[in-house]
Motif scaffolding. Structure first.
Motif, PDB file in Angstrom:
ATOM      1  N   ILE A 116     -57.663 -74.704  45.683  1.00 49.05           N
ATOM      2  CA  ILE A 116     -57.549 -75.522  45.010  1.00 49.05           C
ATOM      3  C   ILE A 116     -56.095 -76.245  44.632  1.00 49.05           C
ATOM      4  O   ILE A 116     -55.674 -77.518  44.546  1.00 49.05           O
ATOM      5  CB  ILE A 116     -58.454 -75.557  43.763  1.00 49.05           C
ATOM      6  CG1 ILE A 116     -59.786 -75.452  44.075  1.00 49.05           C
ATOM      7  CG2 ILE A 116     -58.131 -76.582  42.722  1.00 49.05           C
ATOM      8  CD1 ILE A 116     -60.740 -75.229  42.975  1.00 49.05           C
ATOM      9  N   VAL A 141     -58.444 -77.026  38.082  1.00 49.49           N
ATOM     10  CA  VAL A 141     -59.623 -77.066  38.786  1.00 49.49           C
ATOM     11  C   VAL A 141     -60.296 -78.673  38.784  1.00 49.49           C
ATOM     12  O   VAL A 141     -60.533 -79.390  39.913  1.00 49.49           O
ATOM     13  CB  VAL A 141     -60.844 -76.159  38.434  1.00 49.49           C
ATOM     14  CG1 VAL A 141     -62.049 -76.599  39.085  1.00 49.49           C
ATOM     15  CG2 VAL A 141     -60.505 -74.696  38.980  1.00 49.49           C
ATOM     16  N   ILE A 143     -67.092 -77.031  39.050  1.00 48.24           N
ATOM     17  CA  ILE A 143     -67.211 -78.357  39.610  1.00 48.24           C
ATOM     18  C   ILE A 143     -68.619 -79.016  39.742  1.00 48.24           C
ATOM     19  O   ILE A 143     -69.058 -80.070  39.523  1.00 48.24           O
ATOM     20  CB  ILE A 143     -66.558 -78.514  40.936  1.00 48.24           C
ATOM     21  CG1 ILE A 143     -65.022 -78.075  40.728  1.00 48.24           C
ATOM     22  CG2 ILE A 143     -66.671 -79.595  41.798  1.00 48.24           C
ATOM     23  CD1 ILE A 143     -64.212 -77.710  41.818  1.00 48.24           C
ATOM     24  N   ALA A 196     -56.430 -73.464  33.414  1.00 50.32           N
ATOM     25  CA  ALA A 196     -57.170 -73.022  34.845  1.00 50.32           C
ATOM     26  C   ALA A 196     -58.499 -74.070  34.992  1.00 50.32           C
ATOM     27  O   ALA A 196     -58.393 -74.844  36.058  1.00 50.32           O
ATOM     28  CB  ALA A 196     -57.754 -71.446  34.780  1.00 50.32           C
ATOM     29  N   GLU A 201     -58.889 -67.556  40.479  1.00 53.45           N
ATOM     30  CA  GLU A 201     -59.978 -68.126  41.422  1.00 53.45           C
ATOM     31  C   GLU A 201     -59.410 -69.555  42.066  1.00 53.45           C
ATOM     32  O   GLU A 201     -59.884 -69.915  43.007  1.00 53.45           O
ATOM     33  CB  GLU A 201     -61.046 -68.136  40.952  1.00 53.45           C
ATOM     34  CG  GLU A 201     -61.813 -66.578  41.177  1.00 53.45           C
ATOM     35  CD  GLU A 201     -63.021 -66.071  40.414  1.00 53.45           C
ATOM     36  OE1 GLU A 201     -63.464 -66.904  39.746  1.00 53.45           O
ATOM     37  OE2 GLU A 201     -63.173 -65.062  40.392  1.00 53.45           O
ATOM     38  N   SER A 256     -58.165 -81.436  40.372  1.00 52.43           N
ATOM     39  CA  SER A 256     -58.311 -81.312  41.723  1.00 52.43           C
ATOM     40  C   SER A 256     -59.382 -82.296  42.238  1.00 52.43           C
ATOM     41  O   SER A 256     -59.454 -82.684  43.408  1.00 52.43           O
ATOM     42  CB  SER A 256     -58.293 -80.087  42.447  1.00 52.43           C
ATOM     43  OG  SER A 256     -59.635 -79.768  42.096  1.00 52.43           O
ATOM     44  N   ASP A 290     -71.422 -69.152  31.601  1.00 50.88           N
ATOM     45  CA  ASP A 290     -70.807 -67.978  31.325  1.00 50.88           C
ATOM     46  C   ASP A 290     -69.409 -67.800  31.931  1.00 50.88           C
ATOM     47  O   ASP A 290     -69.092 -68.254  33.015  1.00 50.88           O
ATOM     48  CB  ASP A 290     -71.764 -66.656  31.911  1.00 50.88           C
ATOM     49  CG  ASP A 290     -71.204 -65.513  31.169  1.00 50.88           C
ATOM     50  OD1 ASP A 290     -70.734 -65.557  30.214  1.00 50.88           O
ATOM     51  OD2 ASP A 290     -71.772 -64.488  31.646  1.00 50.88           O
ATOM     52  N   LYS A 291     -68.533 -67.358  31.140  1.00 52.16           N
ATOM     53  CA  LYS A 291     -67.138 -66.950  31.439  1.00 52.16           C
ATOM     54  C   LYS A 291     -67.121 -65.627  32.101  1.00 52.16           C
ATOM     55  O   LYS A 291     -68.055 -64.568  31.981  1.00 52.16           O
ATOM     56  CB  LYS A 291     -66.289 -66.801  30.416  1.00 52.16           C
ATOM     57  CG  LYS A 291     -66.018 -67.978  29.576  1.00 52.16           C
ATOM     58  CD  LYS A 291     -64.678 -67.765  28.691  1.00 52.16           C
ATOM     59  CE  LYS A 291     -64.251 -69.059  27.929  1.00 52.16           C
ATOM     60  NZ  LYS A 291     -63.580 -68.793  26.701  1.00 52.16           N
ATOM     61  N   PRO A 292     -66.114 -65.251  32.952  1.00 51.76           N
ATOM     62  CA  PRO A 292     -65.280 -66.318  33.813  1.00 51.76           C
ATOM     63  C   PRO A 292     -66.040 -67.448  34.621  1.00 51.76           C
ATOM     64  O   PRO A 292     -67.105 -67.201  35.172  1.00 51.76           O
ATOM     65  CB  PRO A 292     -64.235 -65.404  34.498  1.00 51.76           C
ATOM     66  CG  PRO A 292     -65.392 -64.285  34.907  1.00 51.76           C
ATOM     67  CD  PRO A 292     -66.242 -64.058  33.864  1.00 51.76           C
ATOM     68  N   LEU A 293     -65.507 -68.685  34.850  1.00 55.33           N
ATOM     69  CA  LEU A 293     -66.226 -69.653  35.443  1.00 55.33           C
ATOM     70  C   LEU A 293     -65.705 -69.513  36.911  1.00 55.33           C
ATOM     71  O   LEU A 293     -64.451 -69.320  37.063  1.00 55.33           O
ATOM     72  CB  LEU A 293     -65.576 -70.903  34.954  1.00 55.33           C
ATOM     73  CG  LEU A 293     -66.024 -71.129  33.610  1.00 55.33           C
ATOM     74  CD1 LEU A 293     -64.602 -72.118  33.099  1.00 55.33           C
ATOM     75  CD2 LEU A 293     -67.177 -71.621  33.296  1.00 55.33           C
ATOM     76  N   LYS A 294     -66.437 -69.722  37.695  1.00 56.79           N
ATOM     77  CA  LYS A 294     -66.224 -69.794  39.368  1.00 56.79           C
ATOM     78  C   LYS A 294     -65.650 -71.240  39.551  1.00 56.79           C
ATOM     79  O   LYS A 294     -66.551 -72.003  38.863  1.00 56.79           O
ATOM     80  CB  LYS A 294     -67.348 -69.443  40.193  1.00 56.79           C
ATOM     81  CG  LYS A 294     -67.761 -67.797  39.986  1.00 56.79           C
ATOM     82  CD  LYS A 294     -67.356 -67.196  41.133  1.00 56.79           C
ATOM     83  CE  LYS A 294     -67.488 -65.611  41.240  1.00 56.79           C
ATOM     84  NZ  LYS A 294     -66.158 -64.996  41.199  1.00 56.79           N
ATOM     85  N   PRO A 295     -64.767 -71.439  40.225  1.00 53.03           N
ATOM     86  CA  PRO A 295     -64.247 -72.941  40.226  1.00 53.03           C
ATOM     87  C   PRO A 295     -65.437 -73.639  41.012  1.00 53.03           C
ATOM     88  O   PRO A 295     -65.700 -74.937  40.364  1.00 53.03           O
ATOM     89  CB  PRO A 295     -63.098 -73.022  41.186  1.00 53.03           C
ATOM     90  CG  PRO A 295     -62.467 -71.635  41.064  1.00 53.03           C
ATOM     91  CD  PRO A 295     -63.784 -70.639  40.710  1.00 53.03           C
TER      92      PRO A 295
END
Lengths: 437, 132
Positions: free
Chosen positions: A244, B23, B122, B19, A238, B26, B113-118
């Motif tokens: 990103i 993120v 943020i 990951a 993602e 960035s 909760d996993k998975p995390l949306k970027p």
């Protein structure tokens, strides 16, 4: 063998005995009345009515006593059943004595007591009860024969000297005694076989449950591992598709997005599978009291937008008697929003979804009714099975876990409720959920 | 909100850690990682991060819970916000959302909760750092 009898089972059977006794009380009153007033047989009706009355009072006392000592079942149950059957035998003997003794064909009603004893008691106790019946019967016959007890002749029914005819008495007594013992032998043989069968069925059932549990534990472990890896895959993809870590060309992006989408679908499936398995495995879910209407509002809120997009009219009514109910709010809310989401998904544009919640005293009945595509009749019984998806649902949406309704079933079962469905293909579907308050 | 904030990620899954690190970096955060609870606690003391992202680490009997309690129990670090990563509900049947506010049971400030949306990560991180 007796230990297999559950407390509730014994309690129920003693209640059955009490119910039979009410029938006996009514029967005695009626037969005495008919014998005296219709058949004009000069039986001493006052003692007979009195015995029937005593039987009624005794039965009422038993009822109260049994209900009060419910907590001490099953320890007390055998003693209660033994005592009651013995008292019943004594009362029957008294009734027979006042209505002709050995002349009275009702003597064969002793068989009923033998059968009841064989069902409720052990074989040994049943034979002891048979012996007690034989002693009572023999004493009555002997005392009447010797003139120690008065004999009441059934004038007009049998000839009046039968009770003094030793050969007749012996013949009847022989048939009577052998009938009782044979009845006990047969009935206990049958009930022993039934009990053995019940025991082996229980054992088989326990084994099946255990195997199912092992299977679920296995599924849980495997699914959890898959989820861990899948979460890592998604977490790594993602940031890339999100730009990103720099931009990709169109083809790179396209392929990566496809991969991400498939991972997402797999994740959705894995989460549903984890949910259904863990509900199955969890020993209990945490219950509390919650405001039903409040929860329903939240559940409806989660699908309001989807319904709006398809111009589906949502309406809900909750009867005023329903306020706080006991349960796991999160689970019930998810259950209802899942069912609503299903309804919306399988209802064509401009359709309707109604939620009606009806007060049923100790429980509530939730009805979720839609004007959707319906479920084919022959598939109705399978929709709650794991992974099952109705054929027409598969046509409308290719992807689906087939787990939503089996999660629903588990959640409802955990609340000691019931869920069922009625549907007419092409017209709509109604889901019913009964939940204790 | 200072984008020079220091974030410590404690997670036994190196790929997810990496990951998240990418993120967060960035967005110009300084990111450190730890693979075990013990390592994590040590780094919390040494590096005094502005935020801890803590995996529940169910594989080691919910080690993440112990780490959260240790951080909140220490005078020096008790004000450090904790973002917990979990999917606790499916494993324990607990209603995690309600428990998050229950300090005695699980002293964390937020959970994901996993998975995390970027973008979720943020915004949650931004929120927690803005709060402290």
């Amino acid at each position: 063998m007796e230990s297999l009898n559950s407390r509730e089972g014994l309690f129920e059977r003693i209640h059955w005995l009490i119910k039979l006794r009410w029938i006996a009380v009514t029967g005695v009153f009626l037969s005495v009345f008919i014998a005296v007033n219709v058949l004009k047989i000069p039986v001493p009706d006052i003692p007979l009515y009195a015995i029937a009355l005593i039987l009624g009072i005794y039965n009422l006392t038993s009822l109260v006593y049994v209900n009060r000592s419910r907590a001490n079942f099953p320890a007390l149950a055998n003693r209660i059943a033994n005592t009651q059957i013995a008292i019943d035998l004594f009362i029957l003997a008294s009734l027979v004595h006042f209505s002709g003794g050995i002349e009275n064909p009702f003597i064969f009603y002793f068989i009923f007591h033998m059968i009841i004893a064989s069902i409720l008691l052990s074989r040994r106790a049943s034979f002891l009860q048979a012996t007690f019946a034989v002693i009572l019967f023999s004493m009555m016959v002997a005392l009447e024969y010797l003139g120690i007890l008065p004999h009441y002749c059934l004038v007009g029914f049998v000839s009046s000297d039968l009770h003094n005819n030793a050969i007749h008495i012996s013949g009847i007594a022989f048939v009577f005694v052998s009938t009782l013992y044979i009845a006990v032998y047969m009935a206990t043989s049958i009930s022993r076989r039934l009990r053995e069968r019940e025991a082996s069925l229980k054992e088989a059932n326990a084994l099946l449950k255990q195997k199912d549990r092992i299977k679920s534990e296995y599924v849980l472990r495997v699914t959890h591992d898959i989820k861990e890896h899948l979460a890592a895959i998604q977490s790594c993809i993602e940031p890339v598709t999100g730009g990103i870590v720099g931009s990709l060309n169109e083809k790179q992006m396209n392929l990566l997005q496809r991969a991400d989408e498939r991972a997402g679908k797999l994740m959705f499936f894995v989460k549903a599978l984890l949910e259904v398995t863990s509900i199955k495995l969890s020993k209990e879910i945490r219950m509390g009291h919650f405001d039903f209407s409040d929860m329903l509002k939240d559940a409806i809120h989660t699908i309001a937008r989807k319904a709006g997009n398809k111009n589906i009219f949502l309406s809900s009514t909750v009867e005023p008697g329903i306020q706080k109910i006991r349960g796991a709010r999160e689970y019930i809310q998810e259950l209802i929003s899942n069912l609503l989401a299903n309804s919306v998904k399988y209802t064509p544009r401009n359709g309707k979804v109604d939620i009606d919640v009806i007060d049923k005293g100790n429980s509530i009945l939730i009805q979720i009714k839609d004007t959707g595509i319906g479920i084919p009749g022959e598939e109705l019984s399978k929709v709650f099975d794991e992974f099952y998806r109705a054929s027409n649902a598969r046509e409308i949406e290719k992807d689906g876990t087939g787990l939503g309704l089996s999660i629903a079933k588990q959640v409802v079962a955990r609340h000691n409720g019931k869920i069922w469905v009625e549907s007419v293909q092409g017209k709509g579907t109604t889901f019913f959920i009964m939940l204790p308050k | 909100m200072s984008n020079k904030s220091k974030i410590l990620i404690i997670d036994d899954d190196p790929d997810i850690s990496e990951a998240m690190k990418v993120v967060l970096e960035s967005k110009q955060y300084q990111v450190a990682t730890a693979k075990t609870g013990e390592q994590g606690l040590k780094k919390v003391k040494q590096e005094k991060p502005d935020l801890v992202i803590l995996d529940v680490m169910m594989e080691t009997q919910g080690k993440g819970f112990d780490v959260a309690r240790a951080i909140k129990g220490d005078e020096d670090t008790k004000d450090t916000p904790i973002l917990m990563l979990t999917a606790v509900k499916e494993k324990t049947g607990l209603d995690f959302k309600k428990e998050a506010g229950d300090d005695a049971w699980l002293p964390v400030d937020a959970y994901l909760d996993k998975p995390l949306k970027p973008e979720e990560l943020i915004s949650k991180v931004g929120l927690l750092l803005g709060k402290s």
